[in-house]
Design a protein around this motif. Structure first.
Motif: not given
Length: 325
Positions: A85, A234, A244, A248
């Motif tokens: 993330m 990511g 994002v 997430n």
């Protein structure tokens, strides 16, 4: 029974266990695909198979990278989702401020590798890897949530989405990167001196230390490779979603660990394969896809996935235990 006979029996059991581990997952995958093709009319369509590969890429890349931590005898990175993330946030932040996508990718890689190496130092010094990675994940999540305030980070440029959507021979870029990363990790573990040292540390740490192998170096390699995989995962996740938040990739850790275990990597370390972890990720995603195509409720899908995972992992575990007797 003579010592020679007993040794031969143990060696035979170990050989059978290794063969079972090597072929169990490909066999499960082949059977699953065959059943899916026979019972699900839409499964073998190009669009569906393409979707399966795309969905596998992010989880598979994370699982392949994490395989090195498990092989080194350090269990798993339970902060994988938070690390990936963070990579998504960094990549999207660079893109949203007008920076190049290449710079965003490099920043994500550099930050995650640095964080991974710090964790490896703590683990090599004797800290529990589970506690260390959970703590790292909590710190990352807290820092990102605090800085962003829970807001959505997005980029106005369409180039972000084009990164994941780029096709080569009809196959999206994330799938090619997944295959290339799997091959690279396999080559590192199986064909380099550092990879063989990593395996020895995971298989028998005392013997490795007596042989002059640096546990710190082996652990650093494992965490660095895992961090590279999480950074790539990511970046592709951010590219696919187009935005994002700190929440997430919350399920990535569980999915990656499941793929590693289904792939047959020994939790104790020293035995496993990046390729089998990649196939493990495919098994999980194909099963999810088939259950979804049949329109089963969420609870039934989760239950079915859990039963299959427990069954496969239990069979592999019992085979190893029998071989060690």
């Amino acid at each position: 029974m003579t010592d020679t006979t007993a040794s031969a029996l143990v060696a035979r059991r170990q050989e059978v266990s290794q063969r079972l581990t090597r072929w169990a997952i490909p066999t499960v995958f082949a059977v699953l695909v065959a059943v899916a093709a026979a019972t699900t009319s839409d499964f073998l369509t190009f669009d569906n198979l393409r979707g399966v590969l795309i969905n596998t890429a992010v989880t598979g890349i994370a699982a392949v990278g994490m395989t090195t931590i498990t092989l080194s005898g350090n269990l798993f990175s339970l902060g994988a989702g938070q690390s990936a993330m963070l990579a998504s946030i960094l990549f999207m932040w660079v893109a949203s401020t007008g920076g190049s996508l290449v710079l965003g990718v490099l920043l994500a890689l550099a930050v995650l590798v640095a964080i991974g190496l710090l964790q490896s130092l703590a683990v090599a010094a004797g800290l529990n890897p589970v506690v260390t990675t959970i703590a790292a994940g909590a710190l990352i999540y807290g820092a990102v949530a605090g800085i962003t305030g829970g807001a959505v980070v997005s980029a106005p440029t369409s180039a972000v989405g084009e990164l994941a959507a780029f096709d080569l021979l009809g196959i999206p870029l994330p799938v090619w990167v997944f295959a290339a990363f799997t091959g690279a990790v396999w080559l590192f573990v199986e064909r380099t001196a550092s990879g063989r040292r990593l395996l020895l540390v995971g298989s028998n740490r005392e013997t490795a230390v007596m042989s002059g192998i640096s546990v710190r170096a082996a652990t650093a390699w494992a965490f660095a490779i895992t961090s590279i995989g999480l950074a790539i995962a990511g970046v592709f996740s951010a590219s696919q979603l187009g935005q994002v938040t700190a929440n997430n990739l919350s399920e990535l850790t569980v999915d990656a660990v499941a793929a590693v275990l289904v792939g047959g990597t020994a939790v104790s370390g020293g035995e496993g394969s990046a390729v089998r972890s990649a196939v493990g990720a495919l098994v999980i995603v194909v099963l999810q896809n088939v259950l979804l195509l049949h329109g089963l409720p969420t609870g039934v899908r989760i239950l079915t996935e859990g039963i299959l995972l427990v069954a496969v992992i239990s069979v592999l575990h019992m085979a190893r235990r029998k071989a060690m007797r």
